[in-house]
Motif scaffolding. Structure first.
Motif, mmCIF file in Angstrom:
data_model
loop_
_atom_site.group_PDB
_atom_site.id
_atom_site.type_symbol
_atom_site.label_atom_id
_atom_site.label_comp_id
_atom_site.label_asym_id
_atom_site.label_seq_id
_atom_site.Cartn_x
_atom_site.Cartn_y
_atom_site.Cartn_z
ATOM 1 N N LEU A 120 -5.932 38.849 27.071
ATOM 2 C CA LEU A 120 -5.743 39.477 28.322
ATOM 3 C C LEU A 120 -6.712 39.841 28.773
ATOM 4 N N VAL A 121 -7.395 40.809 28.065
ATOM 5 C CA VAL A 121 -8.499 41.649 28.801
ATOM 6 C C VAL A 121 -9.928 40.833 28.591
ATOM 7 N N LYS A 122 -9.755 39.905 27.571
ATOM 8 C CA LYS A 122 -11.055 38.895 27.633
ATOM 9 C C LYS A 122 -11.073 38.041 28.873
ATOM 10 N N ASP A 123 -10.054 37.362 29.114
ATOM 11 C CA ASP A 123 -10.042 36.510 30.177
ATOM 12 C C ASP A 123 -9.653 37.078 31.472
ATOM 13 N N GLY A 124 -9.289 38.427 31.537
ATOM 14 C CA GLY A 124 -9.308 38.812 32.926
ATOM 15 C C GLY A 124 -7.790 38.196 33.541
ATOM 16 N N ALA A 125 -6.900 37.679 33.025
ATOM 17 C CA ALA A 125 -5.935 36.813 33.545
ATOM 18 C C ALA A 125 -4.746 37.756 33.970
ATOM 19 N N GLN A 126 -4.115 37.471 35.089
ATOM 20 C CA GLN A 126 -2.859 38.283 35.775
ATOM 21 C C GLN A 126 -1.477 37.985 34.624
ATOM 22 N N THR A 127 -0.843 39.148 34.498
ATOM 23 C CA THR A 127 0.273 38.933 33.636
ATOM 24 C C THR A 127 1.395 39.969 34.257
ATOM 25 N N THR A 128 2.382 40.208 33.453
ATOM 26 C CA THR A 128 3.477 41.052 34.042
ATOM 27 C C THR A 128 3.387 42.228 33.191
ATOM 28 N N PHE A 129 3.967 43.359 33.846
ATOM 29 C CA PHE A 129 4.179 44.793 33.166
ATOM 30 C C PHE A 129 5.539 45.415 33.423
ATOM 31 N N HIS A 165 -1.959 50.850 41.401
ATOM 32 C CA HIS A 165 -1.323 51.630 40.118
ATOM 33 C C HIS A 165 -1.968 51.430 38.990
ATOM 34 N N ARG A 166 -2.110 52.271 38.038
ATOM 35 C CA ARG A 166 -2.548 52.136 37.032
ATOM 36 C C ARG A 166 -1.617 52.843 35.846
ATOM 37 N N VAL A 167 -1.530 52.200 34.730
ATOM 38 C CA VAL A 167 -0.389 52.953 33.636
ATOM 39 C C VAL A 167 -1.185 52.653 32.248
ATOM 40 N N VAL A 214 7.387 52.686 35.607
ATOM 41 C CA VAL A 214 6.987 51.777 36.946
ATOM 42 C C VAL A 214 8.316 51.386 37.765
ATOM 43 N N THR A 215 9.302 51.946 37.432
ATOM 44 C CA THR A 215 10.734 51.439 37.928
ATOM 45 C C THR A 215 10.649 51.378 39.521
ATOM 46 N N ALA A 216 10.092 52.462 40.128
ATOM 47 C CA ALA A 216 10.015 52.528 41.617
ATOM 48 C C ALA A 216 8.918 51.913 42.293
ATOM 49 N N LEU A 217 7.795 51.298 41.409
ATOM 50 C CA LEU A 217 6.414 51.022 42.067
ATOM 51 C C LEU A 217 6.615 49.540 42.393
ATOM 52 N N GLU A 218 7.486 48.694 41.710
ATOM 53 C CA GLU A 218 7.843 47.028 42.317
ATOM 54 C C GLU A 218 6.256 46.551 41.860
ATOM 55 N N LEU A 219 5.937 46.550 40.774
ATOM 56 C CA LEU A 219 4.648 45.868 40.501
ATOM 57 C C LEU A 219 4.937 44.501 40.201
ATOM 58 N N GLN A 220 4.042 43.820 40.915
ATOM 59 C CA GLN A 220 4.244 42.193 40.700
ATOM 60 C C GLN A 220 3.314 41.458 39.742
ATOM 61 N N GLN A 221 2.236 41.942 39.849
ATOM 62 C CA GLN A 221 1.279 41.349 38.758
ATOM 63 C C GLN A 221 0.230 42.352 38.415
ATOM 64 N N VAL A 222 -0.211 42.223 37.164
ATOM 65 C CA VAL A 222 -1.183 43.411 36.734
ATOM 66 C C VAL A 222 -2.418 42.673 36.133
ATOM 67 N N VAL A 223 -3.386 43.178 35.814
ATOM 68 C CA VAL A 223 -4.474 42.804 34.834
ATOM 69 C C VAL A 223 -4.585 43.932 33.661
ATOM 70 N N VAL A 224 -5.050 43.572 32.560
ATOM 71 C CA VAL A 224 -5.509 44.651 31.569
ATOM 72 C C VAL A 224 -6.864 44.965 31.900
ATOM 73 N N ALA A 278 -3.594 47.441 35.188
ATOM 74 C CA ALA A 278 -3.847 48.000 36.748
ATOM 75 C C ALA A 278 -3.149 46.829 37.661
ATOM 76 N N GLU A 279 -2.542 47.450 38.781
ATOM 77 C CA GLU A 279 -1.856 46.461 39.445
ATOM 78 C C GLU A 279 -3.177 45.641 40.409
ATOM 79 N N ASP A 280 -2.758 44.436 40.494
ATOM 80 C CA ASP A 280 -3.575 43.226 40.815
ATOM 81 C C ASP A 280 -2.851 42.351 42.059
ATOM 82 N N PRO A 281 -2.725 43.057 43.323
ATOM 83 C CA PRO A 281 -1.977 42.390 44.390
ATOM 84 C C PRO A 281 -2.778 41.195 44.743
#
Length: 219
Positions: free
Chosen positions: A75-84, A52-54, A89-99, A121-124
């Motif tokens: 966040l975009v420089k390090d590529g670290a996972q974060t939350t959104f 998923h992308r937002v 995205v209520t129905a998408l159940e995103l756990q972790q994303v990356v910028v 973007a979703e990062d499973p």
């Protein structure tokens, strides 16, 4: 951009996006179309959807604008996972994303205001790696419909060990029968070799029941 009903405000990590102007959510189903001769229509096979992308566009305002800008840039420089979190995205159940990408603009003469567009973007998590058995095959053949194959592989491994032991015995017999400097001992070579060959033959004979079991499993 808050939902009038829920009052929810979009957030990326700890950054509150209080002045969002628009958002767009995208998901690629990752379908392959198959052409079947004589069939009207095209069947599709799902390979597993893409992430998923937002896309979010808005303005960073207020006393925290500079700090929020720095946080998003990090966040975009390090590529670290974060939350959104956001209503879209209520129905998408995103756990972790990356910028995935981030663009910022500052209008000259408007200090402390930064227009931005960010794509998350979703990062499973990665799946667990396949476990490899001691004989070089994957564990759990029973789950694939090959019941008993694990036992057969174990028997083959034991048989290989027996044959190796028989060959080692043959080499030891040759060394013992022909000591260095004693050419006369050459007449004693045939008997230990014969004994070793018989031992190897007995070990090799164990292959017959193993082959029979493989035939039963694979038909």
């Amino acid at each position: 951009m808050a939902d009038p009903a829920s009052g929810a405000t979009p957030m990326i990590g700890n950054v509150t996006l209080s002045a969002v102007q628009w958002m767009r959510q995208e998901t690629d189903a990752e379908l392959i179309a198959w052409r079947v001769p004589g069939l009207d229509g095209t069947p599709h096979q799902r390979l597993g959807r893409g992430s998923h992308r937002v896309h979010v566009s808005g303005v960073l305002l207020g006393d925290t604008a500079a700090d929020d800008l720095a946080a998003l840039q990090a966040l975009v420089k390090d590529g670290a996972q974060t939350t959104f979190t956001a209503d879209i995205v209520t129905a998408l159940e995103l756990q972790q994303v990356v910028v995935e990408s981030f663009v910022a603009e500052q209008v000259v003469g408007r200090a402390g205001q930064y227009a931005y567009t960010v794509v998350v973007a979703e990062d499973p998590p990665l799946p667990a790696p396949a476990e490899v058995g001691a004989f070089g095959g994957l564990e759990g053949f029973g789950e694939l419909g090959f019941d008993g194959l694990d036992d057969v592989l174990g028997d083959i491994s034991d048989l290989a060990g027996d044959l190796t032991g028989a060959l080692d015995s043959a080499l030891d017999a040759i060394v013992s029968a022909v000591p260095l400097g004693d050419i006369g001992g050459i007449t004693n070579v045939l008997q230990p070799l014969t004994d070793a060959a018989e031992a190897a033959g007995e070990a090799g004979g164990g292959a017959t029941p193993v082959l029979d079991r493989l035939k039963e499993i694979f038909g």
